[in-house]
Design a protein around this motif. Structure first.
Motif, short mmCIF file in Angstrom:
data_model
loop_
_atom_site.label_atom_id
_atom_site.label_comp_id
_atom_site.label_asym_id
_atom_site.label_seq_id
_atom_site.Cartn_x
_atom_site.Cartn_y
_atom_site.Cartn_z
N ARG A 12 0.84 -1.21 0.00
CA ARG A 12 0.00 0.00 0.00
C ARG A 12 0.87 1.25 0.00
O ARG A 12 0.62 2.19 -0.75
CB ARG A 12 -0.93 0.01 1.21
CG ARG A 12 -1.79 1.25 1.29
CD ARG A 12 -2.70 1.20 2.53
NE ARG A 12 -3.25 2.50 2.84
CZ ARG A 12 -4.36 3.00 2.31
NH1 ARG A 12 -5.03 2.30 1.43
NH2 ARG A 12 -4.79 4.19 2.67
N SER A 13 1.89 1.27 0.84
CA SER A 13 2.80 2.41 0.86
C SER A 13 3.47 2.59 -0.50
O SER A 13 3.63 3.71 -0.98
CB SER A 13 3.88 2.23 1.93
OG SER A 13 3.33 2.30 3.22
N LYS A 16 0.94 4.03 -3.03
CA LYS A 16 0.74 5.45 -2.77
C LYS A 16 1.93 6.25 -3.27
O LYS A 16 1.77 7.34 -3.82
CB LYS A 16 0.53 5.68 -1.27
CG LYS A 16 -0.84 5.23 -0.79
CD LYS A 16 -0.95 5.21 0.72
CE LYS A 16 -0.72 6.55 1.37
NZ LYS A 16 -0.89 6.49 2.84
N TRP A 20 1.60 9.07 -6.24
CA TRP A 20 2.03 10.43 -5.90
C TRP A 20 3.13 10.91 -6.83
O TRP A 20 3.15 12.05 -7.27
CB TRP A 20 2.47 10.50 -4.45
CG TRP A 20 2.95 11.86 -4.07
CD1 TRP A 20 4.23 12.23 -3.77
CD2 TRP A 20 2.17 13.05 -3.97
NE1 TRP A 20 4.29 13.57 -3.48
CE2 TRP A 20 3.03 14.10 -3.60
CE3 TRP A 20 0.82 13.34 -4.16
CZ2 TRP A 20 2.59 15.41 -3.41
CZ3 TRP A 20 0.39 14.63 -3.98
CH2 TRP A 20 1.27 15.65 -3.61
N GLU A 61 6.69 7.68 4.39
CA GLU A 61 5.41 7.08 4.75
C GLU A 61 5.59 5.98 5.79
O GLU A 61 4.82 5.87 6.74
CB GLU A 61 4.71 6.49 3.52
CG GLU A 61 3.96 7.51 2.71
CD GLU A 61 2.70 7.98 3.43
OE1 GLU A 61 1.85 7.16 3.81
OE2 GLU A 61 2.59 9.20 3.63
#
Length: 83
Positions: A12-13, A16, A20, A61
């Motif tokens: 997930r990190s 993201k 981004w 993150e």
């Protein structure tokens, strides 16, 4: 590793970070083109910053995933502490 004991999966990190970077790189490309007047130079600038910023964001993150500050307290957890 202590740095990676967050509540969020690594995948997930990473997702993201990638999404981004796509948005950020598009912004960098447009700004670079505006300031240099050259789409070729803008592309070189945008491409050169993609990998480093994606890696930095990922670790940023993961580090923040270990910080509990700023989360709303769970109602059950708050009740246990007051009992």
């Amino acid at each position: 590793m202590i740095l990676f004991r967050g509540r969020e999966a690594h995948s997930r990190s990473f997702a993201k970070a990638v999404s981004w970077r796509i948005l950020g790189s598009f912004d960098t490309f447009l700004l670079s083109w505006f300031f240099t007047g050259s789409p070729k130079a803008a592309g070189a600038i945008a491409i050169s910053e993609v990998v480093t910023k994606m890696v930095l964001y990922y670790f940023h993150e993961r580090a923040w995933a270990n910080v509990s500050w700023g989360f709303a307290k769970d109602e059950g957890e708050a009740a246990e502490k007051t009992a």
